[in-house]
Scaffold this active site. Structure first.
Site, mmCIF file in Angstrom:
data_model
loop_
_atom_site.group_PDB
_atom_site.id
_atom_site.type_symbol
_atom_site.label_atom_id
_atom_site.label_comp_id
_atom_site.label_asym_id
_atom_site.label_seq_id
_atom_site.Cartn_x
_atom_site.Cartn_y
_atom_site.Cartn_z
ATOM 1 N N TYR A 151 51.428 35.839 37.571
ATOM 2 C CA TYR A 151 50.852 36.891 38.426
ATOM 3 C C TYR A 151 50.048 36.261 39.558
ATOM 4 C CZ TYR A 151 47.579 40.347 40.137
ATOM 5 O OH TYR A 151 46.822 41.125 40.982
ATOM 6 N N GLY A 183 42.764 31.538 28.850
ATOM 7 C CA GLY A 183 42.922 31.690 30.304
ATOM 8 C C GLY A 183 41.697 32.248 30.997
ATOM 9 N N ASP A 184 40.724 32.779 30.234
ATOM 10 C CA ASP A 184 39.518 33.344 30.882
ATOM 11 C C ASP A 184 38.596 32.238 31.402
ATOM 12 O OD1 ASP A 184 40.062 36.010 30.617
ATOM 13 O OD2 ASP A 184 38.652 36.391 28.975
ATOM 14 N N PHE A 242 49.971 47.725 48.531
ATOM 15 C CA PHE A 242 49.409 47.643 47.179
ATOM 16 C C PHE A 242 50.502 47.430 46.127
ATOM 17 C CE2 PHE A 242 46.334 50.621 49.242
ATOM 18 C CZ PHE A 242 45.154 49.930 49.003
ATOM 19 N N LYS A 296 50.654 36.030 43.872
ATOM 20 C CA LYS A 296 49.711 36.373 44.955
ATOM 21 C C LYS A 296 49.552 35.183 45.905
ATOM 22 C CE LYS A 296 48.758 40.561 43.771
ATOM 23 N NZ LYS A 296 49.195 41.692 44.584
ATOM 24 N N ARG A 343 31.510 38.588 35.621
ATOM 25 C CA ARG A 343 32.448 38.926 36.696
ATOM 26 C C ARG A 343 31.742 39.724 37.780
ATOM 27 N NH1 ARG A 343 34.678 35.970 33.848
ATOM 28 N NH2 ARG A 343 36.799 36.012 33.010
ATOM 29 N N LEU A 397 56.616 54.812 41.187
ATOM 30 C CA LEU A 397 56.008 55.460 40.024
ATOM 31 C C LEU A 397 56.186 54.637 38.745
ATOM 32 C CD1 LEU A 397 56.951 59.212 40.775
ATOM 33 C CD2 LEU A 397 54.798 58.043 41.296
ATOM 34 N N SER A 445 43.988 38.761 45.429
ATOM 35 C CA SER A 445 43.128 38.831 44.248
ATOM 36 C C SER A 445 42.286 37.579 44.127
ATOM 37 C CB SER A 445 44.031 38.963 43.015
ATOM 38 O OG SER A 445 43.313 38.726 41.840
ATOM 39 N N ASN A 459 36.660 42.283 40.783
ATOM 40 C CA ASN A 459 37.074 43.132 39.648
ATOM 41 C C ASN A 459 36.867 44.609 39.978
ATOM 42 O OD1 ASN A 459 36.666 40.384 38.487
ATOM 43 N ND2 ASN A 459 37.257 41.415 36.603
ATOM 44 N N ASN A 497 41.984 45.408 30.659
ATOM 45 C CA ASN A 497 40.732 45.099 31.366
ATOM 46 C C ASN A 497 39.535 45.748 30.690
ATOM 47 O OD1 ASN A 497 42.957 45.429 33.917
ATOM 48 N ND2 ASN A 497 41.833 43.527 33.706
ATOM 49 N N ASP A 517 56.115 54.822 46.642
ATOM 50 C CA ASP A 517 55.776 54.306 45.311
ATOM 51 C C ASP A 517 56.945 54.597 44.372
ATOM 52 O OD1 ASP A 517 52.646 53.802 43.827
ATOM 53 O OD2 ASP A 517 54.464 53.934 42.621
#
Ligand code: NAD
Ligand code: WQD
Length: 336
Positions: free
Chosen positions: A148, A293-294, A80, A152, A230, A33, A124, A178, A198, A31
């Site tokens: 984003y 965008g929702d 991840f 994916k 959701r 970080l 996702s 979610n 979020n 990672d």
């Protein structure tokens, strides 16, 4: 089994490392970080009694990856590592394609070089774009509404092409809905930097007094109470899904895709009420305009994961809120 966990000090990665250790597998974390803290390792050790191997580095560093894959005799990889802020991806698309797409290509090249051909990839539900037919099955049409989501989708496409070209790969893309909640110990959880994007971390920060009021983005959707719906899934259920995917995928050739969700939708106001109950606080909120965008609603059809992986989500929204509250109240400012 020794598993390389890229992004293993992050939110979902840390919970998955705990599950891996508890199963007797050995996670090796890489990672950078960029969005997590090194103190996560102390917490994993406190929960499990084992400190996972950790290498600070970037998945775009091919030499480092090959060294780690070889020296640690890695058998499979859970990937991840990536950036996940939707709004930032709109203003900085190159950063997202470089990190998420280029990073995944470098990782798969290094794996090929080292003959490690089992991979679980964090995808996702965002790949379903602005779909309106619910619940979402894995064969629903895909599209992207932001860089984003596009990153994916691009990685999923690269995975499909790679598996077509060489049947000795076994790659599982898990499409998370979610993810929320925290480990029941309250020692690890979600620790966003700055203002949370979020719902759940925002609610937690209102409850702990770090934020004044939750802005509810719209109450005029075609949903039972007008607010967005959701499929919230407990992060520990999600982490266990990775172990099921590894057990299923290891040795099973090809490209596999699974939704990881509960199959149930909850509205913003339902989550607010559940969090109020879990924290015994009255949480202030105000209704504001919709967030661009929702979508109105999104929830999974989780049957494929149940029938093929023998995995299903078990925890309720009350568990999600109670565990988040335990983490947030014990760590009001996140990780040290
Ligand atoms: P996170 O930011 O907490 O964890 C990601 C980790 O990857 C961080 O520790 C970060 O430091 C690290 N990282 C980022 N870029 C890196 C790089 N180039 N090299 C090495 N390390 C790097 O995020 P998370 O919520 O744990 O998400 C994990 C994965 O799941 C991401 O790929 C994300 O896109 C995906 N995902 C998350 C959600 C969600 O809502 N949390 C939903 C669907 C999919
Ligand atoms: C949930 C609901 C909001 C914040 C995002 C990404 C997606 C995936 C998961 C990675 C919606 C409402 C939220 C607030 C609110 N991540 N809300 N006030 O948008 O479903 O998904 O995270 O892959 O790609 O887009 O999750 O938690 O932001 O929103 O009213 O302050 O809560 O409008 O209805 P979302 P979220």
């Amino acid at each position: 089994m020794k598993i390389l966990v890229t992004g293993g000090t992050g939110y979902i990665g840390s919970h998955t490392c705990v599950q891996l250790i508890e199963k007797g597998w050995q996670p090796v974390i890489i990672d950078s970080l960029v969005n997590s803290k090194i103190s996560v390792l102390d917490r994993i050790q406190k929960i499990t009694g084992t400190r996972p191997a950790f290498i600070e580095g970037d998945v775009r560093d091919a030499d480092l990856l090959q060294k780690v894959l070889t020296e640690h005799a890695i058998e499979a990889v859970i990937h991840f590592a990536g950036l996940k802020a939707v709004g930032e991806s709109v203003s900085m698309p190159l950063k997202y394609y470089d990190n998420n797409v280029h990073g995944s290509v470098v990782l798969m090249q290094a794996m090929k070089q080292c003959h490690v051909k089992t991979l679980v990839f964090s995808s996702s539900a965002t790949v379903y774009g602005d779909a309106t037919v619910m619940p979402l099955k894995e064969d629903a049409p895909t599209s992207a509404t932001n860089p984003y989501g596009q990153s994916k989708l691009m990685v999923e496409k690269i995975i499909a092409d790679l598996c077509d070209s060489d049947p000795s790969w076994s790659i599982t893309a898990l499409r998370y809905f979610n993810p929320v909640g925290a480990h029941e110990s309250g020692l690890i959880g979600e620790d966003p930097q700055g203002v949370p994007n979020n719902l759940m971390p925002f609610l937690a920060q209102v409850a702990v007094g770090r934020r004044e009021v939750l802005q509810v983005y719209g109450n005029d959707y075609q949903t039972p109470d007008g607010t967005g719906v959701r499929d919230y899934i407990h992060v520990v259920d999600l982490a266990q899904g990775h172990l099921s995917a590894l057990t299923h995928g290891h040795g099973k050739a090809g490209h596999h895709i699974f939704n990881l969700g509960t199959g149930k939708g909850n509205s913003v106001l339902e989550m607010l009420n559940a969090f109020g109950k879990a924290s015994s606080k009255e949480l202030k909120y105000k209704i504001v305009a919709r967030r661009p965008g929702d979508v109105a609603a999104s929830w999974a059809d989780p049957h494929k994961a149940k029938s093929v992986l023998n995995w299903q989500a078990r925890k309720s929204i009350d568990d999600m809120c109670q565990d988040t509250w335990r983490w947030q109240s014990q760590n009001p400012n996140g990780y040290p």
